[in-house]
Write a protein that holds these residues in place. Structure first.
Motif, PDB file in Angstrom:
ATOM      1  N   LEU A  51     -16.075  -1.103 -23.622  1.00  0.00           N
ATOM      2  CA  LEU A  51     -17.237  -1.720 -22.991  1.00  0.00           C
ATOM      3  C   LEU A  51     -17.258  -1.288 -21.532  1.00  0.00           C
ATOM      4  O   LEU A  51     -16.321  -1.544 -20.782  1.00  0.00           O
ATOM      5  CB  LEU A  51     -17.176  -3.243 -23.085  1.00  0.00           C
ATOM      6  N   TYR A  52     -18.345  -0.624 -21.144  1.00  0.00           N
ATOM      7  CA  TYR A  52     -18.509  -0.223 -19.745  1.00  0.00           C
ATOM      8  C   TYR A  52     -19.434  -1.231 -19.063  1.00  0.00           C
ATOM      9  O   TYR A  52     -20.580  -1.409 -19.460  1.00  0.00           O
ATOM     10  CB  TYR A  52     -19.110   1.183 -19.662  1.00  0.00           C
ATOM     11  N   ASN A  53     -18.906  -1.903 -18.030  1.00  0.00           N
ATOM     12  CA  ASN A  53     -19.703  -2.902 -17.317  1.00  0.00           C
ATOM     13  C   ASN A  53     -19.855  -2.564 -15.833  1.00  0.00           C
ATOM     14  O   ASN A  53     -20.059  -3.444 -14.997  1.00  0.00           O
ATOM     15  CB  ASN A  53     -19.097  -4.302 -17.482  1.00  0.00           C
ATOM     16  N   GLY A  54     -19.748  -1.286 -15.515  1.00  0.00           N
ATOM     17  CA  GLY A  54     -19.910  -0.856 -14.137  1.00  0.00           C
ATOM     18  C   GLY A  54     -21.365  -0.646 -13.760  1.00  0.00           C
ATOM     19  O   GLY A  54     -22.265  -0.645 -14.608  1.00  0.00           O
ATOM     20  N   SER A  55     -21.588  -0.450 -12.465  1.00  0.00           N
ATOM     21  CA  SER A  55     -22.951  -0.274 -11.960  1.00  0.00           C
ATOM     22  C   SER A  55     -23.345   1.188 -11.832  1.00  0.00           C
ATOM     23  O   SER A  55     -24.527   1.515 -11.772  1.00  0.00           O
ATOM     24  CB  SER A  55     -23.088  -0.959 -10.591  1.00  0.00           C
ATOM     25  N   GLU A  56     -22.370   2.090 -11.779  1.00  0.00           N
ATOM     26  CA  GLU A  56     -22.672   3.514 -11.663  1.00  0.00           C
ATOM     27  C   GLU A  56     -23.123   4.072 -13.015  1.00  0.00           C
ATOM     28  O   GLU A  56     -22.574   3.705 -14.061  1.00  0.00           O
ATOM     29  CB  GLU A  56     -21.434   4.279 -11.190  1.00  0.00           C
ATOM     30  N   ALA A  80     -22.543  -2.851 -21.060  1.00  0.00           N
ATOM     31  CA  ALA A  80     -22.865  -4.244 -20.765  1.00  0.00           C
ATOM     32  C   ALA A  80     -24.109  -4.309 -19.888  1.00  0.00           C
ATOM     33  O   ALA A  80     -24.331  -3.444 -19.036  1.00  0.00           O
ATOM     34  CB  ALA A  80     -21.696  -4.923 -20.063  1.00  0.00           C
ATOM     35  N   GLN A  81     -24.919  -5.336 -20.090  1.00  0.00           N
ATOM     36  CA  GLN A  81     -26.119  -5.511 -19.285  1.00  0.00           C
ATOM     37  C   GLN A  81     -25.795  -5.988 -17.878  1.00  0.00           C
ATOM     38  O   GLN A  81     -26.527  -5.719 -16.934  1.00  0.00           O
ATOM     39  CB  GLN A  81     -27.063  -6.513 -19.973  1.00  0.00           C
ATOM     40  N   GLU A  82     -24.676  -6.700 -17.741  1.00  0.00           N
ATOM     41  CA  GLU A  82     -24.246  -7.193 -16.448  1.00  0.00           C
ATOM     42  C   GLU A  82     -22.730  -7.327 -16.434  1.00  0.00           C
ATOM     43  O   GLU A  82     -22.093  -7.339 -17.494  1.00  0.00           O
ATOM     44  CB  GLU A  82     -24.882  -8.556 -16.142  1.00  0.00           C
ATOM     45  N   ASN A  83     -22.168  -7.408 -15.247  1.00  0.00           N
ATOM     46  CA  ASN A  83     -20.731  -7.585 -15.114  1.00  0.00           C
ATOM     47  C   ASN A  83     -20.416  -9.073 -15.044  1.00  0.00           C
ATOM     48  O   ASN A  83     -20.557  -9.700 -13.995  1.00  0.00           O
ATOM     49  CB  ASN A  83     -20.215  -6.864 -13.862  1.00  0.00           C
ATOM     50  N   GLY A  84     -19.989  -9.618 -16.177  1.00  0.00           N
ATOM     51  CA  GLY A  84     -19.644 -11.035 -16.219  1.00  0.00           C
ATOM     52  C   GLY A  84     -18.171 -11.307 -16.011  1.00  0.00           C
ATOM     53  O   GLY A  84     -17.721 -12.448 -16.175  1.00  0.00           O
ATOM     54  N   GLY A  85     -17.416 -10.261 -15.666  1.00  0.00           N
ATOM     55  CA  GLY A  85     -15.992 -10.434 -15.434  1.00  0.00           C
ATOM     56  C   GLY A  85     -15.157  -9.863 -16.562  1.00  0.00           C
ATOM     57  O   GLY A  85     -15.665  -9.534 -17.647  1.00  0.00           O
ATOM     58  N   TYR A  86     -13.854  -9.738 -16.294  1.00  0.00           N
ATOM     59  CA  TYR A  86     -12.927  -9.107 -17.236  1.00  0.00           C
ATOM     60  C   TYR A  86     -12.827  -9.879 -18.547  1.00  0.00           C
ATOM     61  O   TYR A  86     -12.884  -9.300 -19.631  1.00  0.00           O
ATOM     62  CB  TYR A  86     -11.553  -9.015 -16.579  1.00  0.00           C
TER      63      TYR A  86
END
Length: 288
Positions: A51-56, A80-86
């Motif tokens: 799962l990639y939850n980065g912004s780049e 992921a649509q947003e970074n909700g944490g680890y």
């Protein structure tokens, strides 16, 4: 030893900063270790869930194709649509894994280096211990080779202050407290069944363990979600195991050198942890 059929393994890998060389090295070494486990008869099937939850922006399809060159098992990647944490990110992957009937699940960081015999050793120990919850390897620094001491005893405010401000280790009593917190009173070569807290950088457990715990508590955005999981697992009767025969390299996640934002996350998560599980001013560990 009992055969608990830990032969269908899923790997949960959450990536926030996709550093191609680092991720590639981690996945490649994991693949070699899984092949060794299969050749030893300890593994039948494996799959990697990313799962990639980065912004780049990252071309996941292209990156998966690169990883597939050196990883001899299946790979599924998601954005992921947003970074909700680890913890939240891993929980999303755990839901997918649980629906696919894998009997064992590994959660790992994208910056670890897995020794070839790490997975055979961990799977062998896990398959013979019905009471085992989380099993974790011996962690070594990738450059210096010294022990990182991933397992911990229950913390106190005093020992966390030492972790935040290393100059406090000049005081012998606080240095001794930190040593106890990191299990430095035990030789790192010793096996230990009954570890209090486990590092989230490399955690192996049967899938029914993750289901029984409901995964990580998503109220922790970063830091302490692995300690909270360990405490909850122990309260439910699971026993956490440290297996020094399995070696994984990891630089460690000490917060003292991190940004102010990371320090704030650390303080907030520590507050949540102590509020839920009990405050300690000085003493560390359950029986100390």
């Amino acid at each position: 030893m009992a055969d608990l059929f830990c032969k269908r393994l899923a790997v949960s890998l959450v990536i926030h900063h996709w550093r191609e060389e680092e991720v590639g090295r981690s996945v490649t070494t994991l693949g070699r270790s899984l092949l060794a486990a299969r050749e030893s008869g300890l593994l039948d099937e494996a799959a990697l869930f990313i799962l990639y939850n980065g912004s780049e922006p990252v071309n996941l399809q292209a990156q998966v194709a690169i990883l597939a060159r050196t990883f001899p098992f299946g790979i599924d990647a998601f954005q992921a649509q947003e970074n909700g944490g680890y913890g939240k990110a891993n929980n999303l992957l755990l839901e997918k894994i649980a629906s696919r009937a894998f009997d064992t699940t590994l959660i790992m960081n994208p910056d670890v280096i897995v020794s070839e015999m790490a997975m055979p050793r961990l799977l062998w120990r896990l398959s013979g211990d019905p009471g085992c919850g989380i099993i974790v390897p011996r962690l070594l620094d990738p450059e210096a080779g010294y022990d990182v001491y991933g397992c911990k005893r229950y913390p106190s405010l005093s020992v966390l202050a030492v972790r935040q401000f290393p100059f406090l280790q000049r005081f012998r009593v606080l240095r001794r407290l930190n040593d106890l917190y990191e299990y430095r009173d035990r030789l790192p070569e010793w096996e230990h069944r009954g570890v209090e807290l486990c590092s989230g950088c490399f955690m192996l457990a049967r899938t029914d363990f993750w289901v029984s715990l409901g995964g990580f508590d998503t109220r922790y955005f970063m830091y302490f979600e692995d300690f909270d999981l360990s405490v909850r697992a122990t309260k439910m009767g699971w026993v956490q195991v440290y297996e020094p025969g399995a070696i994984v390299q990891h630089a460690g996640g000490g917060v003292s050198g991190k940004s102010l934002e990371h320090r704030w996350w650390f303080v907030c998560s520590a507050f949540k942890f102590f509020r839920r599980h009990g405050w300690r001013l000085f003493r560390v560990g359950k029986g100390l």
